[in-house]
Structures are given as structure tokens and as C-alpha cells.
Design a protein around this motif. Structure first.
Motif, short mmCIF file in Angstrom:
data_model
loop_
_atom_site.label_atom_id
_atom_site.label_comp_id
_atom_site.label_asym_id
_atom_site.label_seq_id
_atom_site.Cartn_x
_atom_site.Cartn_y
_atom_site.Cartn_z
N THR A 1 0.84 -1.20 0.00
CA THR A 1 0.00 0.00 0.00
C THR A 1 0.87 1.24 0.00
OG1 THR A 1 -0.08 0.17 2.42
CG2 THR A 1 -1.74 -1.24 1.34
N VAL A 2 0.28 2.37 -0.38
CA VAL A 2 1.01 3.64 -0.38
C VAL A 2 1.51 3.96 1.04
CG1 VAL A 2 0.83 6.12 -0.75
CG2 VAL A 2 -0.27 4.55 -2.34
N VAL A 3 0.67 3.71 2.04
CA VAL A 3 1.04 4.01 3.43
C VAL A 3 2.26 3.18 3.84
CG1 VAL A 3 0.29 3.86 5.83
CG2 VAL A 3 -1.30 4.66 4.07
N GLU A 4 2.30 1.91 3.48
CA GLU A 4 3.44 1.05 3.81
C GLU A 4 4.73 1.61 3.23
OE1 GLU A 4 2.61 -3.58 4.04
OE2 GLU A 4 1.56 -2.71 2.33
N LEU A 5 4.68 2.04 1.98
CA LEU A 5 5.89 2.50 1.29
C LEU A 5 6.31 3.89 1.78
CD1 LEU A 5 5.16 1.22 -2.32
CD2 LEU A 5 6.43 0.10 -0.49
N GLU A 6 5.34 4.73 2.09
CA GLU A 6 5.68 6.05 2.65
C GLU A 6 6.33 5.89 4.02
OE1 GLU A 6 1.97 8.14 2.55
OE2 GLU A 6 2.33 8.95 0.53
N THR A 7 5.84 4.96 4.81
CA THR A 7 6.43 4.69 6.12
C THR A 7 7.84 4.12 5.96
OG1 THR A 7 4.24 4.23 7.04
CG2 THR A 7 6.14 3.44 8.29
N ALA A 8 8.02 3.23 5.00
CA ALA A 8 9.32 2.58 4.79
C ALA A 8 10.40 3.55 4.35
CB ALA A 8 9.17 1.46 3.76
N THR A 9 9.99 4.63 3.63
CA THR A 9 10.97 5.58 3.08
C THR A 9 10.94 6.94 3.77
OG1 THR A 9 9.35 6.29 1.42
CG2 THR A 9 10.84 4.50 0.79
N ASN A 10 10.22 7.01 4.90
CA ASN A 10 10.05 8.31 5.58
C ASN A 10 9.46 9.32 4.60
OD1 ASN A 10 10.13 10.19 7.64
ND2 ASN A 10 12.29 10.73 7.31
N ASN A 11 8.36 8.90 3.97
CA ASN A 11 7.63 9.71 3.00
C ASN A 11 8.50 10.09 1.80
OD1 ASN A 11 5.22 10.83 2.16
ND2 ASN A 11 5.68 12.84 3.04
N PHE A 12 9.26 9.11 1.31
CA PHE A 12 10.15 9.28 0.15
C PHE A 12 11.11 10.46 0.36
CE2 PHE A 12 6.45 7.02 -1.55
CZ PHE A 12 7.06 5.96 -2.20
N ALA A 13 11.74 10.46 1.54
CA ALA A 13 12.65 11.55 1.91
C ALA A 13 13.88 11.56 1.01
CB ALA A 13 13.07 11.39 3.37
N SER A 14 14.41 12.74 0.78
CA SER A 14 15.55 12.90 -0.13
C SER A 14 16.78 12.16 0.38
CB SER A 14 15.87 14.39 -0.33
OG SER A 14 16.12 15.01 0.92
N GLU A 15 16.93 12.05 1.70
CA GLU A 15 18.10 11.35 2.24
C GLU A 15 18.02 9.83 2.01
OE1 GLU A 15 15.33 12.12 5.84
OE2 GLU A 15 16.06 13.22 4.06
N ARG A 16 16.84 9.35 1.65
CA ARG A 16 16.69 7.92 1.34
C ARG A 16 16.91 7.63 -0.15
NH1 ARG A 16 13.92 4.66 5.04
NH2 ARG A 16 14.22 5.52 7.14
N LEU A 17 17.10 8.67 -0.95
CA LEU A 17 17.29 8.49 -2.39
C LEU A 17 18.65 7.85 -2.65
CD1 LEU A 17 15.99 9.17 -5.20
CD2 LEU A 17 17.40 11.24 -5.18
N ILE A 18 18.66 6.70 -3.34
CA ILE A 18 19.93 6.00 -3.62
C ILE A 18 20.21 5.84 -5.11
CG2 ILE A 18 19.98 4.72 -1.44
CD1 ILE A 18 18.78 2.32 -2.93
N GLY A 19 19.26 6.25 -5.94
CA GLY A 19 19.48 6.13 -7.37
C GLY A 19 18.45 6.93 -8.15
N ARG A 20 18.87 7.39 -9.32
CA ARG A 20 17.97 8.17 -10.15
C ARG A 20 18.11 7.71 -11.60
NH1 ARG A 20 15.81 13.14 -8.79
NH2 ARG A 20 17.41 13.47 -7.20
N GLY A 21 17.00 7.33 -12.22
CA GLY A 21 17.02 6.90 -13.62
C GLY A 21 16.34 7.91 -14.51
N GLY A 22 16.17 7.55 -15.78
CA GLY A 22 15.54 8.47 -16.72
C GLY A 22 14.10 8.79 -16.34
N VAL A 23 13.36 7.79 -15.83
CA VAL A 23 11.95 8.01 -15.52
C VAL A 23 11.58 7.51 -14.13
CG1 VAL A 23 11.22 7.92 -17.94
CG2 VAL A 23 11.33 5.80 -16.62
N SER A 24 12.57 7.27 -13.28
CA SER A 24 12.27 6.72 -11.95
C SER A 24 13.31 7.15 -10.93
CB SER A 24 12.21 5.19 -12.00
OG SER A 24 13.46 4.66 -12.40
#
Length: 411
Positions: free
Chosen positions: A182-205
Motif C-alpha cells: 500500500t502507499v502508506v506502507e511504502l511512505e512509512t518505509a521511506t520516511n515519506n520518500f525523503a531525499s536522504e533515502r534516495l539511492i538512485g535516479r534513472g531516466g523516468v524513476s
């Protein structure tokens, strides 16, 4: 080729049944193709027989076939196939008088044989359910703790094995798609998709490191819904990696996905969340170890043994995609940044957003995708994707690993 590959697997499974089912399937299909009369009935019968041929590989596990409750419903399959073979053989060219005399009798035989074959087709879902139950039972036995429990190291190994079995069951039950997050599970897992959790950036993801409620560390790949291409790549990667026969020690493991759809009006729906959840690769990508921030202290740059083991693992992944999948899969973007390394430095091929299932007709005149420097010149010139384009890209990867130079460089 897919037909004969399926028949080879069917023959292997048939050995466990103690029957020459594989050979019978082969001759039934051949005879049906040569029928001079009752062509429609023969073709229908051949299709049903081939459906069983495609299901038989699921019975290759000897432990499954030793169970009497599974063997018993399949008893007599070889006799039914022999009768089917005799029936289609009787439809070869005969005199007009004999055809007239036999017509009614053959119609009744076709009904009887088709009915028996259909009854076998109904058995397979129940066998699949029994197999899932058996796996769950194995997990239960592993997790049973008693006073005579083994050492802690042995227990840890058994629990790891139980987790692998559990994941197989999840994939089996969900048709290979894995867990639905669920969206809630993933937001909790990533601290609401926090920038400090970003580990990779692709062309569209964007890829975030996350921790699920059960403690698992995962890589969460988020595709922004605003772009058509991001939806296209999400669908491609999700479809390819959901195929059960794609799973391999050197291919990234998909745990599940999240697809949230918002209803705009009574007839219009819009995706608002496209996310894939993968196993987390602790040691980043091969590109980072050769050319990036990890290169100065990486064992990849100091150990020739590791430099050879990593491409070897990638080659095994490509070979599996091309030769051991039900239909060959073309990755179309083999490069260093798509080779990830787990905690034990085992390489995993990742990023299947550009991948296609090979079909000679459909893979002609495809849009060119991939990365400059790794693209096969023939693919670039003809717009035709073939498994060989992955081999070319892998050759570039090999040169890059051996020389330490990028595909395009300036002296």
C-alpha cells in the motif's frame, strides 16, 4: 522451438509418472496435423493435449510426485493419450464408404477422449494447491521451536531458508507478481520518500532505500505517473520480473508492487502511484565501483578474481534470459550501472524497464532504447531487437571491466 522445448520438459515430468507421455504428446500433435477428416476435432484434441504438455513441467519435483494423492488423479493419463493417438491416426485418408461407416462412431470417441482429457486439466489447479500447502508445512516445521532446537547458527540458516520458501509461496499465490504493497506502507518505509533515502535516479524513476515493517531492507523504485514513458517502463519491468521462470541467482529479485488507481469520473481512471519493491543491494552498482565514488577503496578495483567473477555472473543471467526462459527475454540495456552487487558481492542484473519478450515479428522496427556506447550498431541501423544485442552490450561491459575505461572516453 518453444513447442519442442515444452515437450522435452513434459517428457521429463512424464518419467516421474512412469509413462511415455512425452512421446505420445509428440506423435498426437504430428498426427493431428496430417488428418484428412475430422480436422477440426483433431486440432481441438491436439490443443488440449498440448495444454497438458505445458502443465507437466510443474510436476518435475520428485517430492511432489511421490505423494499418492497427486499420483492417483493422474493414473491412466498414458492410456488416454494412446487412445487419443489411435483416434487421430484413424482420421488419416480412407475410402469414402469407410469414412461414412466410421463417422458416427468417431464422433462419439472424440467426445469421450476429450472429456477424459478435460478431466485431467481440472486436476492441475488442485495439484498446485497441494504443492503450496506442502511449502507452507515446511515453513511451519522449520519455525517450530522446542527444547531440542539446534544451534543458533543452524537455526539462522533454517530461518533464511524458510523466508525463501515463503517468498516462493507469495509469488505462486499472486501469479508471480509478489506482495501487494500500500502507499502508506511504502511512505512509512521511506520516511515519506525523503531525499536522504534516495539511492538512485534513472531516466523516468527514482530509487529509495526503505525498511519494511517486517524489518526487510528494500529498494523502492518509484515511477512518477505524469510521464507516459514511466508507465510504459513500469509495466515492462513488472511484467518481465513477475514471470516465475525469470527468477535466477544473478537477476534482481522483485518482492512486489504498488499500483494505486484514482477514479476521475465514472469512466476515467488515473494511476497515481507506480512502485516496484526489490531486494536491497548493499554494495551499490558496478559502475560506482569502477568509475564512481567507491572506486578508490573498492575490492572490485583491487581484485582480479572479483573482476572476473562479476562478469561471469552477469553472463549467466543473460544466458538464462535468452535460453532458459519460456520465451527469450531481451534486456536491451546491459551496462555497468544496471549490474548491482549484494552484501556478498554477488552481481544481479537489474533495470528491466526496456526489456521485451522476443518475438521475431514484433521485435522488428522497435524504437531504439539503450545507452550510447553499449548499443549494438546493427540494432541501431535496423531497429530490430534480437538476443544478440545483449551479447554485444555484454562484450562492451567486459572490456570496460578489464580496462577500467568507459565505452566512450577521451585520452
Amino acid at each position: 522451438m518453444a513447442l519442442w522445448g515444452g515437450l522435452e520438459h513434459a517428457a521429463t515430468a512424464a518419467q516421474l509418472l512412469g509413462a511415455d507421455v512425452g512421446g505420445l504428446i509428440c506423435v498426437i500433435i504430428q498426427a493431428a496435423a496430417k488428418a484428412r477428416q475430422n480436422k477440426k476435432e483433431c486440432a481441438y484434441l491436439a490443443r488440449r493435449v498440448f495444454m497438458i504438455a505445458e502443465l507437466l513441467p510443474h510436476l518435475q519435483d520428485p517430492e511432489v510426485m511421490r505423494r499418492p494423492e497427486i499420483r492417483r488423479p493422474l493414473a491412466g493419463l498414458d492410456d488416454t493419450f494412446r487412445e487419443a493417438h489411435e483416434l487421430v491416426m484413424s482420421c488419416q485418408e480412407k475410402g469414402a464408404v469407410q469414412r461414412l461407416v466410421m463417422a458416427g462412431r468417431q464422433a462419439e470417441k472424440f467426445r469421450q477422449v476429450q472429456s477424459r482429457i478435460d478431466s485431467y486439466l481440472l486436476v492441475f489447479p488442485f495439484i498446485s494447491h497441494m504443492d503450496i500447502t506442502r511449502r507452507l508445512d515446511r515453513i511451519y516445521r522449520v519455525l517450530l521451536l522446542d527444547d531440542a532446537s539446534p544451534s543458533s547458527d543452524s537455526r539462522i540458516h533454517e530461518l533464511d531458508h524458510a523466508e525463501e520458501i515463503a517468498q516462493e509461496v507469495v509469488l505462486h499465490v499472486n501469479g508471480g507478481e509478489g506482495q501487494k504493497f500500500t502507499v502508506v506502507e511504502l511512505e512509512t518505509a521511506t520516511n515519506n520518500f525523503a531525499s536522504e533515502r534516495l539511492i538512485g535516479r534513472g531516466g523516468v524513476s527514482n530509487v529509495y532505500m526503505g525498511r519494511l515493517a517486517d524489518g526487510r531492507e528494500v529498494a523502492i523504485k518509484h515511477f512518477p505517473q505524469a510521464y507516459y514513458r514511466s508507465i510504459e517502463e513500469f509495466d515492462a519491468e513488472h511484467t518481465i520480473l513477475s514471470l516465475s521462470h525469470i527468477r535466477h541467482d544473478h537477476i534482481i529479485r522483485l518482492f512486489g508492487c504498488c499500483m494505486e488507481i484514482e477514479k476521475i469520473s465514472w469512466f476515467v481512471k488515473k494511476r497515481v502511484m507506480n512502485v516496484l519493491v526489490f531486494e536491497y543491494m548493499k554494495n551499490s552498482s558496478l559502475d560506482q565501483h569502477l568509475h564512481g565514488s567507491l572506486s578508490s577503496s573498492s575490492p572490485v578495483t583491487t581484485s582480479w578474481s572479483m573482476r572476473m567473477e562479476i562478469p561471469l555472473g552477469v553472463s549467466r543471467a543473460i544466458e538464462h534470459l535468452h535460453n532458459h526462459a519460456e520465451r527469450p527475454v531481451i534486456h536491451r540495456d546491459i551496462k555497468l550501472s544496471n549490474v548491482l552487487l549484494d552484501a556478498a558481492w554477488v552481481p544481479r542484473l537489474s533495470d528491466f524497464g526496456c526489456s521485451v519478450i522476443w518475438d521475431e515479428r514484433k521485435c522488428s522496427h522497435l524504437p531504439i532504447v539503450g545507452t550510447t556506447g553499449y548499443l549494438d550498431p546493427e540494432y541501431y541501423a535496423t531497429n530490430t531487437a534480437k538476443p544478440g544485442i545483449d551479447v554485444y552490450s555484454f562484450g562492451v561491459v567486459m572490456l570496460e571491466v578489464l580496462t577500467g575505461r568507459k565505452p566512450i572516453f577521451v585520452d
